[in-house]
Design a protein around this motif. Structure first.
Motif, PDB file in Angstrom:
ATOM      1  N   SER A   1      11.949  -3.392   2.711  1.00  7.25           N
ATOM      2  CA  SER A   1      12.202  -2.712   1.624  1.00  7.25           C
ATOM      3  C   SER A   1      11.818  -1.265   1.555  1.00  7.25           C
ATOM      4  N   TYR A   2      12.467  -0.735   0.515  1.00  2.00           N
ATOM      5  CA  TYR A   2      11.946   0.919   0.453  1.00  2.00           C
ATOM      6  C   TYR A   2      11.069   1.127  -0.695  1.00  2.00           C
ATOM      7  N   PRO A   3      10.308   1.916  -0.805  1.00  2.00           N
ATOM      8  CA  PRO A   3       9.268   2.437  -1.568  1.00  2.00           C
ATOM      9  C   PRO A   3       9.698   2.160  -3.135  1.00  2.00           C
ATOM     10  N   ASP A   4      10.899   2.562  -3.395  1.00  2.00           N
ATOM     11  CA  ASP A   4      11.431   2.555  -4.933  1.00  2.00           C
ATOM     12  C   ASP A   4      11.617   1.170  -5.247  1.00  2.00           C
ATOM     13  N   GLU A   5      11.805   0.059  -4.160  1.00  2.00           N
ATOM     14  CA  GLU A   5      11.808  -1.252  -4.608  1.00  2.00           C
ATOM     15  C   GLU A   5      10.668  -1.977  -4.873  1.00  2.00           C
ATOM     16  N   LEU A   6       9.431  -1.412  -4.922  1.00  2.00           N
ATOM     17  CA  LEU A   6       8.331  -1.935  -4.989  1.00  2.00           C
ATOM     18  C   LEU A   6       7.706  -1.446  -6.488  1.00  2.00           C
ATOM     19  N   SER A   7       6.746  -2.362  -6.869  1.00  2.00           N
ATOM     20  CA  SER A   7       6.003  -1.879  -8.099  1.00  2.00           C
ATOM     21  C   SER A   7       4.812  -0.775  -7.671  1.00  2.00           C
ATOM     22  N   GLY A   8       4.162  -0.173  -8.619  1.00  2.00           N
ATOM     23  CA  GLY A   8       3.049   0.670  -8.354  1.00  2.00           C
ATOM     24  C   GLY A   8       1.854  -0.120  -7.490  1.00  2.00           C
ATOM     25  N   GLY A   9       1.594  -1.075  -8.021  1.00  2.00           N
ATOM     26  CA  GLY A   9       0.589  -1.972  -7.222  1.00  2.00           C
ATOM     27  C   GLY A   9       0.953  -2.401  -5.747  1.00  2.00           C
ATOM     28  N   GLN A  10       2.224  -2.761  -5.579  1.00  2.00           N
ATOM     29  CA  GLN A  10       2.739  -3.075  -4.399  1.00  2.00           C
ATOM     30  C   GLN A  10       2.657  -1.728  -3.332  1.00  2.00           C
ATOM     31  N   ARG A  11       3.368  -0.717  -3.843  1.00  2.00           N
ATOM     32  CA  ARG A  11       3.224   0.637  -3.109  1.00  2.00           C
ATOM     33  C   ARG A  11       1.682   0.789  -2.717  1.00  2.00           C
ATOM     34  N   GLN A  12       0.751   0.500  -3.760  1.00  2.00           N
ATOM     35  CA  GLN A  12      -0.501   0.791  -3.360  1.00  2.00           C
ATOM     36  C   GLN A  12      -1.189  -0.015  -2.245  1.00  2.00           C
ATOM     37  N   ARG A  13      -0.722  -1.253  -2.229  1.00  2.00           N
ATOM     38  CA  ARG A  13      -1.084  -2.157  -1.191  1.00  2.00           C
ATOM     39  C   ARG A  13      -0.523  -1.671   0.290  1.00  2.00           C
ATOM     40  N   VAL A  14       0.903  -1.247   0.178  1.00  3.81           N
ATOM     41  CA  VAL A  14       1.503  -0.836   1.211  1.00  3.81           C
ATOM     42  C   VAL A  14       0.630   0.486   1.743  1.00  3.81           C
ATOM     43  N   MET A  15       0.117   1.217   0.996  1.00  3.14           N
ATOM     44  CA  MET A  15      -0.710   2.373   1.613  1.00  3.14           C
ATOM     45  C   MET A  15      -1.912   1.847   2.249  1.00  3.14           C
ATOM     46  N   ILE A  16      -2.594   0.859   1.529  1.00  2.00           N
ATOM     47  CA  ILE A  16      -3.886   0.190   2.048  1.00  2.00           C
ATOM     48  C   ILE A  16      -3.500  -0.382   3.627  1.00  2.00           C
ATOM     49  N   ALA A  17      -2.388  -1.034   3.528  1.00  2.00           N
ATOM     50  CA  ALA A  17      -1.989  -1.708   5.070  1.00  2.00           C
ATOM     51  C   ALA A  17      -1.841  -0.564   5.917  1.00  2.00           C
ATOM     52  N   MET A  18      -0.939   0.619   5.715  1.00  2.00           N
ATOM     53  CA  MET A  18      -1.006   1.775   6.509  1.00  2.00           C
ATOM     54  C   MET A  18      -2.394   2.273   6.974  1.00  2.00           C
ATOM     55  N   SER A  19      -3.324   2.348   6.018  1.00  2.00           N
ATOM     56  CA  SER A  19      -4.743   2.951   6.374  1.00  2.00           C
ATOM     57  C   SER A  19      -5.659   1.969   7.141  1.00  2.00           C
ATOM     58  N   ILE A  20      -5.086   0.574   7.055  1.00  2.00           N
ATOM     59  CA  ILE A  20      -6.132  -0.150   7.976  1.00  2.00           C
ATOM     60  C   ILE A  20      -5.406  -0.783   9.260  1.00  2.00           C
ATOM     61  N   ALA A  21      -4.150  -0.085   9.380  1.00  2.00           N
ATOM     62  CA  ALA A  21      -3.316  -0.930  10.416  1.00  2.00           C
ATOM     63  C   ALA A  21      -4.117  -0.794  11.803  1.00  2.00           C
ATOM     64  N   CYS A  22      -4.578   0.239  12.181  1.00  2.00           N
ATOM     65  CA  CYS A  22      -5.356   0.593  13.240  1.00  2.00           C
ATOM     66  C   CYS A  22      -6.782  -0.099  13.394  1.00  2.00           C
ATOM     67  N   GLU A  23      -7.295  -0.711  12.481  1.00  2.00           N
ATOM     68  CA  GLU A  23      -8.704  -0.894  12.241  1.00  2.00           C
ATOM     69  C   GLU A  23      -9.671  -0.032  12.511  1.00  2.00           C
ATOM     70  N   PRO A  24      -9.395   1.122  11.631  1.00  2.00           N
ATOM     71  CA  PRO A  24     -10.333   2.418  11.657  1.00  2.00           C
ATOM     72  C   PRO A  24     -11.882   2.009  11.390  1.00  2.00           C
ATOM     73  N   ARG A  25     -12.710   3.000  11.860  1.00  2.00           N
ATOM     74  CA  ARG A  25     -14.148   2.726  11.636  1.00  2.00           C
ATOM     75  C   ARG A  25     -14.501   3.173  10.280  1.00  2.00           C
ATOM     76  N   MET A  26     -13.697   4.187   9.586  1.00  2.00           N
ATOM     77  CA  MET A  26     -13.898   4.563   8.403  1.00  2.00           C
ATOM     78  C   MET A  26     -12.801   4.574   7.495  1.00  2.00           C
ATOM     79  N   LEU A  27     -12.759   4.410   6.122  1.00  2.00           N
ATOM     80  CA  LEU A  27     -11.519   4.577   5.286  1.00  2.00           C
ATOM     81  C   LEU A  27     -11.931   5.410   3.928  1.00  2.00           C
ATOM     82  N   ILE A  28     -11.085   6.463   3.738  1.00  2.00           N
ATOM     83  CA  ILE A  28     -11.254   7.318   2.640  1.00  2.00           C
ATOM     84  C   ILE A  28     -10.161   6.919   1.550  1.00  2.00           C
TER      85      ILE A  28
END
Length: 279
Positions: free
Chosen positions: A147-174
């Motif tokens: 899916s493309y971003p415009d096919e998702l709701s605002g909450g789903q897009r926020q969850r996609v951003m979370i998935a991207m941010s934790i993908a590599c299991e970082p030590r810290m999250l901003i």
């Protein structure tokens, strides 16, 4: 307390106006598995502080002084290539507006998979399986990877951003206003997700928000900023129950009570006039 991130005396100014301090002498500390919330009005320097950690400040701004120590290394001394190895891999970031942070012409699967490919060298089936697992982890069906971003709701897009941010299991999250423009139900889901991920991965989290309700729910420590300066900091219990600075008290006075009996009050800046007169 073990230090994961330690900011000492951070000062940021416009490059053409070095006497105008947008962030002045900011210091804060984040430990593994703990959440530090930075609160304050728009323009108080919260996002500038976060962007300085990631070395993503505008070229029109300069960091005048101070240290940004991540696991003992001063990030401000690293080259652009060295910082690229840290961004996404060791420090993840959720930006304020997911619709403008996601590329509208690339699928969400591709965007989640990019840091996995760059930092971990994953490709083919291994990459696809990891992307699917991340989507499931944040509550999105894995078949939405195309899916493309415009096919998702605002909450789903926020969850996609979370998935991207934790993908590599970082030590810290901003997380910069991770619940902006979300309704109350989705906001609670996103905050619960972030808190559970922080606990399971033992991440340190720097969370920027305007909402003291969010602070009360997820924070271990609180930093209150006003006009680019830290005016108060401490544990969430101390700051919310026994605020010491007039600005912190003014912010808390703006928060309605659960019964709706407390009258809404604008921020009273009388204390600021008094401080300026004394100065």
């Amino acid at each position: 307390m073990t230090e994961l991130l330690k900011i000492e005396g951070l000062t940021i100014c416009p490059i053409n106006a070095p006497d105008r301090k947008l962030v002045s002498n900011v210091s804060l500390l984040i430990a593994p598995g703990k959440t530090t919330c930075v609160v304050g009005e728009s323009g108080s320097g919260k996002s500038l502080t976060a962007l300085s950690v990631m070395a993503l400040l505008s070229e029109q701004l300069i960091r005048m002084e101070g240290r940004i120590l991540f696991q003992g290394t001063d990030l401000a001394t690293l080259s652009h290539e060295e910082m690229r190895k840290i961004r996404g891999r060791q420090i993840g970031m959720i930006f304020q507006e997911p619709m403008t942070s996601l590329n509208p012409v690339l699928t969400i699967g591709f965007q989640i998979g990019e840091p996995l490919s760059v930092h971990l060298g994953l490709s083919g089936d291994a990459l696809n399986k990891k992307v699917a697992a991340l989507l499931e982890q944040v509550g999105i069906p894995s078949d939405r990877a195309n899916s493309y971003p415009d096919e998702l709701s605002g909450g789903q897009r926020q969850r996609v951003m979370i998935a991207m941010s934790i993908a590599c299991e970082p030590r810290m999250l901003i997380a910069d206003e991770p619940t902006t423009a979300l309704d109350v139900t989705v906001q609670a889901q996103v905050l619960n997700l972030l808190d559970s991920l922080k606990t399971s991965m033992n991440m340190g989290m720097l969370l920027i928000t305007h909402d003291f309700g969010v602070v009360a729910d997820v924070a271990d420590d609180v930093v209150v900023m006003f006009r680019g300066e830290v005016v108060e900091s401490g544990s969430v219990a101390d700051v919310l129950n026994h605020p010491k600075h007039p600005y912190t008290k003014a912010l808390l006075d703006c928060v309605p009570d659960a019964e709706g009996k407390k009258p809404l009050k604008p921020i009273d800046y009388a204390w600021l006039n008094t401080e300026q007169e004394q100065a």
